[in-house]
Scaffold this motif. Structure first.
Motif, mmCIF file in Angstrom:
data_model
loop_
_atom_site.group_PDB
_atom_site.id
_atom_site.type_symbol
_atom_site.label_atom_id
_atom_site.label_comp_id
_atom_site.label_asym_id
_atom_site.label_seq_id
_atom_site.Cartn_x
_atom_site.Cartn_y
_atom_site.Cartn_z
ATOM 1 N N GLY A 78 23.063 -2.587 19.395
ATOM 2 C CA GLY A 78 23.375 -1.570 20.392
ATOM 3 C C GLY A 78 24.245 -2.105 21.506
ATOM 4 O O GLY A 78 24.146 -3.267 21.903
ATOM 5 N N VAL A 79 25.114 -1.250 22.022
ATOM 6 C CA VAL A 79 26.066 -1.646 23.055
ATOM 7 C C VAL A 79 25.334 -1.964 24.350
ATOM 8 O O VAL A 79 24.202 -1.523 24.565
ATOM 9 C CB VAL A 79 27.113 -0.528 23.296
ATOM 10 N N PRO A 80 25.965 -2.725 25.251
ATOM 11 C CA PRO A 80 25.350 -2.971 26.552
ATOM 12 C C PRO A 80 25.325 -1.692 27.394
ATOM 13 O O PRO A 80 26.363 -1.182 27.811
ATOM 14 C CB PRO A 80 26.273 -4.023 27.186
ATOM 15 N N ASN A 81 24.148 -1.145 27.617
ATOM 16 C CA ASN A 81 23.977 -0.002 28.518
ATOM 17 C C ASN A 81 22.527 0.039 28.968
ATOM 18 O O ASN A 81 21.688 -0.758 28.518
ATOM 19 C CB ASN A 81 24.401 1.318 27.855
ATOM 20 N N GLU A 82 22.210 0.962 29.853
ATOM 21 C CA GLU A 82 20.848 1.028 30.393
ATOM 22 C C GLU A 82 19.828 1.352 29.310
ATOM 23 O O GLU A 82 18.734 0.787 29.267
ATOM 24 C CB GLU A 82 20.777 2.065 31.513
ATOM 25 N N ALA A 83 20.179 2.254 28.399
ATOM 26 C CA ALA A 83 19.224 2.659 27.366
ATOM 27 C C ALA A 83 18.828 1.501 26.453
ATOM 28 O O ALA A 83 17.685 1.427 25.984
ATOM 29 C CB ALA A 83 19.811 3.796 26.536
ATOM 30 N N SER A 120 16.563 4.063 22.026
ATOM 31 C CA SER A 120 17.585 3.013 22.078
ATOM 32 C C SER A 120 18.044 2.700 20.667
ATOM 33 O O SER A 120 17.483 3.195 19.679
ATOM 34 C CB SER A 120 17.028 1.750 22.742
ATOM 35 N N ASP A 121 19.071 1.841 20.570
ATOM 36 C CA ASP A 121 19.574 1.388 19.267
ATOM 37 C C ASP A 121 19.037 0.008 18.896
ATOM 38 O O ASP A 121 19.526 -0.612 17.954
ATOM 39 C CB ASP A 121 21.106 1.317 19.308
ATOM 40 N N THR A 122 18.045 -0.489 19.615
ATOM 41 C CA THR A 122 17.634 -1.878 19.473
ATOM 42 C C THR A 122 16.563 -2.066 18.398
ATOM 43 O O THR A 122 15.816 -1.146 18.057
ATOM 44 C CB THR A 122 17.074 -2.419 20.794
ATOM 45 N N ASP A 123 16.491 -3.307 17.915
ATOM 46 C CA ASP A 123 15.377 -3.690 17.045
ATOM 47 C C ASP A 123 14.092 -3.874 17.840
ATOM 48 O O ASP A 123 12.991 -3.714 17.316
ATOM 49 C CB ASP A 123 15.725 -4.964 16.281
ATOM 50 N N THR A 124 14.216 -4.162 19.132
ATOM 51 C CA THR A 124 13.064 -4.432 19.983
ATOM 52 C C THR A 124 12.139 -3.234 20.101
ATOM 53 O O THR A 124 10.909 -3.373 20.069
ATOM 54 C CB THR A 124 13.546 -4.862 21.385
#
Length: 609
Positions: A78-83, A120-124
């Motif tokens: 995921g791109v760097p952003n707040e989400a 979010s788009d993260t694996d976390t």
């Protein structure tokens, strides 16, 4: 990745967590965030950009609480952003994470099929959802974390809080560093000792697959099977003063000028009037080094360049075959391991993911043993190696490595001399090389005096977008390192070649707009290098030559500039000639107005693949 801080304390922890994040800024990141638990409510603030931007949002609306987690993120998913910034919240759980979860796509799909909505788009966020799901099924936070990490494939260091269990933080690690800071009436988690040194110097380093639970009064460590395990507590020698910038404009400049002391510290009590002292690689080193008939050196980035220099040294003086390989390539090929080959890993942090994985893979491939050259005594690489040599560079905050490189060279020079002595190097030649190495701190100090001339030279560089670096023999890796430094912090495209390769392609790039930097100490290859530089002159290239006063080099300045560097001898010349290239990159970057200490897109410690 990149930085984790967490706390369970009697006082409000958000200010402590933000201070910890600021201590981790050197690692490189693109966003940051803090989450704090108070009276059953998790409050969070996140922001893209620097920690100060997140801190301003917090100060505009501060929140209390004695349990919290914080993070600086370097984007992977995921791109760097707040989400996409950490901490991530799912239901009653908040989490921060360094690493990469390789099976997150299938886990995410299963959760979505059960109705979970991701923000979010993260694996976390997948981990947060899994932990929350298990808590809703009746598990305690620690049990839920244990059950979740057993499902994960990949690398992680995590810190988790739950609104159902105030005063408690659970952490876990696999393939990424995590440690515990032990205070009085408060305990902490961090991905780096520098994040915690402001609050405690008592550290407990977690092993692979450890899960830890902290409250303000207790620390408990568990294995992946859920059974308690014991881990030793160490007193860190790091001081908060060591990470201050002092009179210097940037950490990188400070660290360049710390090199005489850092190299002297690396050599101290390891080499004396009669040569390299015994057992400097460990009390079990004698048999391993005596049996060594070849070396396989594995590293990444700057450390890889140090390994390339060592190849020239060891093959010339110890007459042992050496292969040097980038760790990320080594892992995925079926390397042939000759009998009695020593595996050597080089890393500044000791947590570099590819290098650590390569060393673990080496256990399966039948090496004689493992030796690590590293700057971090409690790192995973050091703890798992058979033999080790600590470089004693001290904290290196600038992302572009400087003193870590020269101290690695000092350590590799010690290894070279020890192997050379064991393999029959002429005693007089051995004594001469030892004397050269002991002179290295003073030779570097002399090279630093070139800074005023290099500042003037840097003014000519800033309008160029490309540069070539040339060297021959052991100076070729130095040219590689010089080009890496320039591209890392000034964003000028730079390449390095063995000078003899010019006519095999790179010469096509040379014109009046292409600065060509040559590393030219006196030696058997100097006349060959002069011929290569004449090829550049004939095509109008702008030459910048670093030389040590050999005959015939003054003429090169007619088509550029020449700076004299007192090498102190051919053995230590690679370390000495590195210094003016560091200064050149630094001052070009300053004039171009880049973020010298935290260059874009880069992280200090690469703990993901």
């Amino acid at each position: 990745m990149c930085g984790i801080v967490a706390a369970a304390a009697q006082r409000d922890v958000a200010p402590l967590l933000i201070v910890g994040l600021k201590a981790l800024e050197y690692r490189g990141y693109d966003s940051s965030g803090v989450a704090v638990l108070d009276h059953g409510v998790i409050q969070r603030v996140r922001a893209k950009g620097k920690v100060r931007e997140m801190e301003a949002l917090y100060l505009a609306n501060p929140f209390p609480g004695g349990t919290g987690i914080a993070h600086t993120r370097w984007a992977t998913h995921g791109v760097p952003n707040e989400a996409n910034a950490h901490p991530h919240i799912a239901g009653r759980v908040a989490i921060v994470h360094n690493g990469i979860i390789e099976n997150y796509v299938s886990l995410r799909a299963e959760l979505q099929a059960r109705g979970h909505v991701f923000t979010s788009d993260t694996d976390t966020e997948v981990m947060a959802a899994l932990i929350d799901q298990r808590i809703s099924q009746g598990m305690k936070l620690r049990e839920a974390v244990l059950a979740t990490v057993r499902e994960l494939e990949g690398a992680y260091a995590i810190a988790v809080i739950s609104r159902d269990e105030p005063g408690r933080v659970v952490g876990a690690r696999r393939g990424a560093p995590l440690l515990v800071g032990i205070g009085i009436g408060e305990n902490f988690l961090g991905s780096d000792a520098q994040a915690l040194i402001q609050v405690t110097n008592k550290m407990l380093y977690l092993d692979e697959d450890d899960v830890v639970e902290i409250t303000r009064d207790s620390v408990q460590v568990f294995g992946l099977d859920g059974h308690p395990v014991e881990r030793a507590v160490h007193e860190s020698e790091l001081s908060s003063d060591a990470v201050e910038r002092g009179e210097y404009r940037h950490y990188m400049q400070k660290e360049i000028f710390e090199q005489p002391r850092a190299v002297a510290d690396t050599l101290e009590a390891r080499i004396g009037p009669h040569g390299v002292l015994p057992n400097i690689f460990g009390i079990d080193s004698d048999a391993l080094l005596q049996a060594t008939r070849g070396l396989h050196i594995i590293a990444c980035g700057t450390s890889y360049h140090a390994g390339l220099v060592a190849k020239y040294w060891i093959e010339e003086y110890a007459r042992l075959p050496v292969s040097v390989e980038v760790a990320s390539e080594y892992r995925y090929r079926d390397a042939v391991v000759p009998a009695d080959t020593l595996f050597v890993a080089i890393s500044q942090s000791g947590e570099t993911a590819d290098t650590l994985a390569a060393m673990r893979e080496s256990r399966r491939r039948g090496y004689l043993g493992t030796l690590v050259i590293c700057n971090s005594p409690e790192s995973s690489l050091v703890r798992e190696a058979d033999l080790k040599l600590m470089t004693r560079a001290g904290p290196e905050i600038g992302v572009a490595s400087t003193k870590a490189f020269t101290t690695q060279l000092a350590g590799l020079a010690l290894l070279t001399l020890e192997l050379a002595r064991r393999n029959g190097l002429d005693p007089q030649r051995y004594a001469t090389l030892c004397a050269e190495l002991q002179h290295l701190p003073r030779a570097i100090e002399s090279a630093l005096k070139l800074e005023p001339a290099i500042i003037e030279l840097a003014g000519e560089f800033i309008h160029h977008q490309h540069a070539l670096f040339l060297g021959r023999g052991a100076q070729y890796p130095v040219a590689l390192e010089g080009s890496l430094k320039l591209k890392e912090i000034s964003y000028i495209h730079a390449e390095a070649y063995p000078a003899g390769e010019l006519k095999h392609g790179p010469l096509a790039l040379v014109d009046e707009h292409m600065p060509v930097v040559a590393v030219a100490p006196n030696g058997p290859l100097l006349d060959k290098l002069k011929s290569n530089l004449q090829e550049v002159r004939a095509r109008g290239g702008r030459l910048i030559v670093f030389a040590d006063g050999a005959a015939g080099m003054d003429d090169m300045a007619k088509h550029g500039a020449m700076l004299r560097v007192e090498s102190g001898g051919s053995f230590i010349a690679p370390a000495v000639f590195t210094v003016p290239l560091q200064l050149l990159a630094y001052h070009v970057a300053v004039l171009r107005g880049t973020d010298v200490d935290q260059p874009r897109n880069l992280a200090k410690s690469v703990t993901v693949e």
